[in-house]
Design a protein around this motif. Structure first.
Motif, PDB file in Angstrom:
ATOM      1  N   VAL A  34       0.804  -1.230   0.000  1.00  0.00           N
ATOM      2  CA  VAL A  34       0.000   0.000   0.000  1.00  0.00           C
ATOM      3  C   VAL A  34       0.839   1.283   0.000  1.00  0.00           C
ATOM      4  O   VAL A  34       0.635   2.151  -0.858  1.00  0.00           O
ATOM      5  CB  VAL A  34      -1.032  -0.008   1.154  1.00  0.00           C
ATOM      6  CG1 VAL A  34      -1.753   1.332   1.261  1.00  0.00           C
ATOM      7  CG2 VAL A  34      -2.022  -1.137   0.951  1.00  0.00           C
ATOM      8  N   ASN A  86       2.665   1.717  -3.353  1.00  0.00           N
ATOM      9  CA  ASN A  86       1.705   1.935  -4.442  1.00  0.00           C
ATOM     10  C   ASN A  86       1.105   3.334  -4.377  1.00  0.00           C
ATOM     11  O   ASN A  86       0.911   3.978  -5.419  1.00  0.00           O
ATOM     12  CB  ASN A  86       0.604   0.878  -4.413  1.00  0.00           C
ATOM     13  CG  ASN A  86       1.102  -0.480  -4.860  1.00  0.00           C
ATOM     14  OD1 ASN A  86       2.190  -0.616  -5.399  1.00  0.00           O
ATOM     15  ND2 ASN A  86       0.308  -1.509  -4.605  1.00  0.00           N
ATOM     16  N   LEU A  87       0.790   3.802  -3.174  1.00  0.00           N
ATOM     17  CA  LEU A  87       0.271   5.171  -3.037  1.00  0.00           C
ATOM     18  C   LEU A  87       1.305   6.191  -3.513  1.00  0.00           C
ATOM     19  O   LEU A  87       0.957   7.146  -4.217  1.00  0.00           O
ATOM     20  CB  LEU A  87      -0.113   5.459  -1.582  1.00  0.00           C
ATOM     21  CG  LEU A  87      -1.411   4.841  -1.101  1.00  0.00           C
ATOM     22  CD1 LEU A  87      -1.591   5.075   0.401  1.00  0.00           C
ATOM     23  CD2 LEU A  87      -2.596   5.400  -1.870  1.00  0.00           C
TER      24      LEU A  87
END
Length: 167
Positions: free
Chosen positions: A54, A57-58
């Protein structure tokens, strides 16, 4: 050092730095998965057992849009100092990430600066120096006030111009 406050210099520097940031964002925006793989390779924010993919990816999605926005604002001359400050923060982050990877002995074949395929630039001293130079430009644009007097004509120059319709 007065030349550092010249509005023409600031405008040219802002357009150049903005163009670099816009260009750098294009492939990353178009191919976020490939850019995420490059982010993973730096081993700074993921993937990790606890947080998974996460955070990386953010970052891979948000960073290119931040680069693009800062670049467009610099080119347009809107919020120039603020956009330059954002560009400087991004460049500091890039310098830290590349420095960390080099310190850790991570072989970064593609820094992810302009391309997300295998033809990118290798992380090394040349990349650090280029980013440091752009950081200096961004710092100048963020910190130095433009000398507006240099951009306005003097009284004698104004007297030589003829207003439209009054020949």
């Amino acid at each position: 050092m007065k030349w550092l406050r010249n509005p023409v210099l600031h405008r040219a520097a802002a357009i150049t730095l903005g163009a670099v940031f816009v260009y750098a964002s294009i492939e990353k925006i178009a191919q976020p998965r490939d850019f995420a793989r490059i982010v993973y390779h730096y081993q700074l924010i993921g993937p990790s057992a606890r947080l998974g993919y996460v955070p990386a990816n953010l970052l891979a999605v948000a960073l290119p849009w931040t680069e693009a926005l800062a670049g467009v604002l610099l080119i347009a001359g809107v919020w120039r100092r603020e956009a330059a400050a954002v560009a400087a923060m991004l460049l500091l982050t890039f310098l830290a990430a590349v420095g960390w990877a080099l310190f850790q002995g991570i072989d970064v074949q593609n820094c992810g600066c302009f391309t997300v395929d295998g033809t990118g630039r290798r992380a090394g001293l040349g990349l650090l120096l280029a980013d440091a130079a752009m950081l200096a430009v961004a710092g100048l644009l963020a910190a130095a006030r433009v000398d507006r007097k240099a951009a306005t004509p003097t009284a004698s120059e104004s007297a030589l111009t003829v207003p439209l319709g009054h020949e």
